[in-house]
Scaffold this motif. Structure first.
Motif, PDB file in Angstrom:
ATOM      1  N   ARG A 209       0.964  -1.206   0.027  1.00  0.00           N
ATOM      2  CA  ARG A 209      -0.181  -0.096   0.042  1.00  0.00           C
ATOM      3  C   ARG A 209       0.972   1.250  -0.077  1.00  0.00           C
ATOM      4  O   ARG A 209       0.324   2.198  -0.121  1.00  0.00           O
ATOM      5  CB  ARG A 209      -0.765   0.072   1.109  1.00  0.00           C
ATOM      6  N   SER A 210       2.037   1.140   0.465  1.00  0.00           N
ATOM      7  CA  SER A 210       2.898   2.132   0.367  1.00  0.00           C
ATOM      8  C   SER A 210       4.392   1.876   0.371  1.00  0.00           C
ATOM      9  O   SER A 210       4.754   0.678   0.351  1.00  0.00           O
ATOM     10  CB  SER A 210       2.616   3.207   1.795  1.00  0.00           C
TER      11      SER A 210
ATOM     12  N   LYS B  94       4.107   2.547   7.101  1.00  0.00           N
ATOM     13  CA  LYS B  94       2.992   2.159   7.190  1.00  0.00           C
ATOM     14  C   LYS B  94       2.732   0.601   7.121  1.00  0.00           C
ATOM     15  O   LYS B  94       3.723  -0.118   6.605  1.00  0.00           O
ATOM     16  CB  LYS B  94       1.889   2.827   6.068  1.00  0.00           C
TER      17      LYS B  94
ATOM     18  N   SER C 271       3.965  -2.595   3.522  1.00  0.00           N
ATOM     19  CA  SER C 271       4.644  -1.341   3.011  1.00  0.00           C
ATOM     20  C   SER C 271       5.888  -2.218   2.156  1.00  0.00           C
ATOM     21  O   SER C 271       6.087  -3.173   2.614  1.00  0.00           O
ATOM     22  CB  SER C 271       4.961  -0.235   3.584  1.00  0.00           C
TER      23      SER C 271
ATOM     24  N   TYR D 204       6.571   5.718  -6.880  1.00  0.00           N
ATOM     25  CA  TYR D 204       5.813   7.047  -6.808  1.00  0.00           C
ATOM     26  C   TYR D 204       4.952   7.401  -7.982  1.00  0.00           C
ATOM     27  O   TYR D 204       3.862   7.264  -8.076  1.00  0.00           O
ATOM     28  CB  TYR D 204       6.375   8.213  -6.080  1.00  0.00           C
TER      29      TYR D 204
ATOM     30  N   GLY E 218       2.090   5.435  -3.033  1.00  0.00           N
ATOM     31  CA  GLY E 218       2.339   6.559  -2.289  1.00  0.00           C
ATOM     32  C   GLY E 218       3.399   6.235  -0.942  1.00  0.00           C
ATOM     33  O   GLY E 218       3.556   5.012  -0.663  1.00  0.00           O
ATOM     34  N   GLY E 219       3.638   7.307  -0.202  1.00  0.00           N
ATOM     35  CA  GLY E 219       4.477   7.139   0.997  1.00  0.00           C
ATOM     36  C   GLY E 219       3.594   7.449   2.196  1.00  0.00           C
ATOM     37  O   GLY E 219       4.098   7.212   3.221  1.00  0.00           O
ATOM     38  N   GLY E 220       2.541   8.305   1.948  1.00  0.00           N
ATOM     39  CA  GLY E 220       1.494   8.726   3.028  1.00  0.00           C
ATOM     40  C   GLY E 220       2.095   9.936   3.675  1.00  0.00           C
ATOM     41  O   GLY E 220       3.294  10.220   3.535  1.00  0.00           O
TER      42      GLY E 220
END
Length: 115
Positions: free
Chosen positions: A26-27, A42, A45, A106, A111-113
């Motif tokens: 997710r990240s 997160k 990840s 990216y 994403g990275g959050g």
């Protein structure tokens, strides 16, 4: 995104966990400082790092990190890879620098959050 997607985007090779490439992520978090990873990573990840020691595996275990990608052509020793295997982690290696690898993921939608 899956780990396999990340592998293909980065042209990475699998060091450990070939059978887990379908895992969803997710990240992502890119750092050589495990204290930053502990603070900002997160669940589910990817960790991108050039730090090749057992502490990376221990950090990933604590944070539900699915995959570690070693950048700059780095490859951890066999003991570290065995720890990753025992922990159920996927470990990849890419020749890209961390900045480029993070940017490529990216751009592909990972994403990275927010901090």
């Amino acid at each position: 995104m899956t780990v396999k997607d990340a592998k293909e985007i980065l042209g990475a090779r699998v060091l450990v966990g070939e059978d887990r490439l379908g895992e969803e992520v997710r990240s992502a978090c890119g750092s050589d400082m495990m204290s930053d990873v502990l603070a900002f990573s997160k669940d589910h990840s990817i960790l991108l790092t050039g730090l090749c020691n057992p502490q990376v595996i221990r950090t990933a275990e604590m944070l539900d990190i699915v995959c570690i990608i070693f950048v700059r052509g780095k490859k951890p020793d066999e003991m570290t890879l065995q720890m990753a295997e025992d922990s159920g982690l996927v470990v990849l290696a890419t020749g890209h620098r961390m900045f480029s690898a993070c940017g490529m993921l990216y751009k592909a939608g990972l994403g990275g959050g927010a901090v």
